[in-house]
Design an enzyme around this catalytic site. Structure first.
Site, short mmCIF file in Angstrom:
data_model
loop_
_atom_site.label_atom_id
_atom_site.label_comp_id
_atom_site.label_asym_id
_atom_site.label_seq_id
_atom_site.Cartn_x
_atom_site.Cartn_y
_atom_site.Cartn_z
N ASP A 30 19.75 10.13 -0.21
CA ASP A 30 20.11 11.14 0.79
C ASP A 30 21.31 10.64 1.60
OD1 ASP A 30 18.33 13.66 2.24
OD2 ASP A 30 19.99 12.76 3.37
N VAL A 95 19.16 22.85 1.56
CA VAL A 95 19.80 22.95 0.24
C VAL A 95 18.83 23.71 -0.67
CG1 VAL A 95 20.72 21.70 -1.74
CG2 VAL A 95 21.11 20.82 0.58
N HIS A 99 13.87 20.14 -4.31
CA HIS A 99 13.96 18.69 -4.34
C HIS A 99 12.79 18.10 -3.56
CE1 HIS A 99 16.27 20.29 -0.95
NE2 HIS A 99 15.84 19.26 -0.25
P1 5GP Z 1 16.39 19.93 2.81
O1 5GP Z 1 16.58 20.09 4.29
O2 5GP Z 1 17.03 21.07 2.05
O3 5GP Z 1 14.96 19.69 2.41
O4 5GP Z 1 17.11 18.59 2.41
C1 5GP Z 1 18.46 18.51 2.08
C2 5GP Z 1 18.85 17.07 2.19
O5 5GP Z 1 20.09 16.91 1.51
C3 5GP Z 1 19.07 16.58 3.62
O6 5GP Z 1 18.19 15.49 3.90
C4 5GP Z 1 20.54 16.14 3.64
O7 5GP Z 1 20.76 14.96 4.39
C5 5GP Z 1 20.86 15.95 2.18
N1 5GP Z 1 22.24 16.21 1.83
C6 5GP Z 1 23.03 17.22 2.28
N2 5GP Z 1 24.24 17.16 1.72
C7 5GP Z 1 24.23 16.08 0.89
C8 5GP Z 1 25.21 15.49 0.03
O8 5GP Z 1 26.34 15.95 -0.10
N3 5GP Z 1 24.84 14.37 -0.66
C9 5GP Z 1 23.59 13.83 -0.54
N4 5GP Z 1 23.34 12.74 -1.25
N5 5GP Z 1 22.64 14.37 0.26
C10 5GP Z 1 22.95 15.47 0.96
#
Ligand code: 5GP
Ligand code: ZN
Length: 114
Positions: A30, A95, A99
């Site tokens: 992350d 996102v 995941h």
């Molecule tokens: P969600 O909130 O959708 O469950 O988690 C999305 C995760 O993706 C977040 O923890 C955020 O830090 C991570 N994230 C967002 N953009 C990127 C990126 O460009 N690269 C990586 N490796 N992680 C990302």
């Protein structure tokens, strides 16, 4: 899904710190880690979230679940780990490509209770 961030990472169009990949799944760090270890376990297939799973995705999701303890061990999370799947805006999903977050601390300190 051209505008999906994780599809772009899956295709290598956006760089990531990958720690594992196979024909179905990629795992990378992350970008904003919330613990010593914070990995994202992502299917190559674009699935928006838990609400969008089909019966045919059962084996894929099962495969991801079985991968989690192996990754945790490889990352030195002998003391335990946390897994999170956020679903929808109300569930904190940012996102929209399904995941599993894998989080843990390599020191003895525990994650806060949720
Ligand atoms: P969600 O909130 O959708 O469950 O988690 C999305 C995760 O993706 C977040 O923890 C955020 O830090 C991570 N994230 C967002 N953009 C990127 C990126 O460009 N690269 C990586 N490796 N992680 C990302
Ligand atoms: Zn996607």
């Amino acid at each position: 899904m051209n505008d999906c961030l994780f599809c772009k990472i899956e295709k290598g169009e956006i760089p990531s710190s990958k720690v594992y990949e196979d024909e179905d799944v990629i795992v990378f760090k992350d970008i904003a880690p919330k613990a010593d270890v914070h990995l994202l376990v992502v299917p190559r297939k674009h699935i928006i979230g838990l609400n969008d799973l089909l019966p045919e995705d059962q084996a894929l999701m099962g495969k991801m679940m079985l991968l989690l303890p192996k990754l945790a061990k490889e990352q030195g999370l002998e003391n335990g780990f946390r897994t999170i799947i956020n679903t929808g805006k109300g569930g904190g999903q940012e996102v929209f490509h399904i995941h599993i977050h894998l989080l843990g601390n390599t020191s003895k300190k525990s994650l806060p209770f949720v």
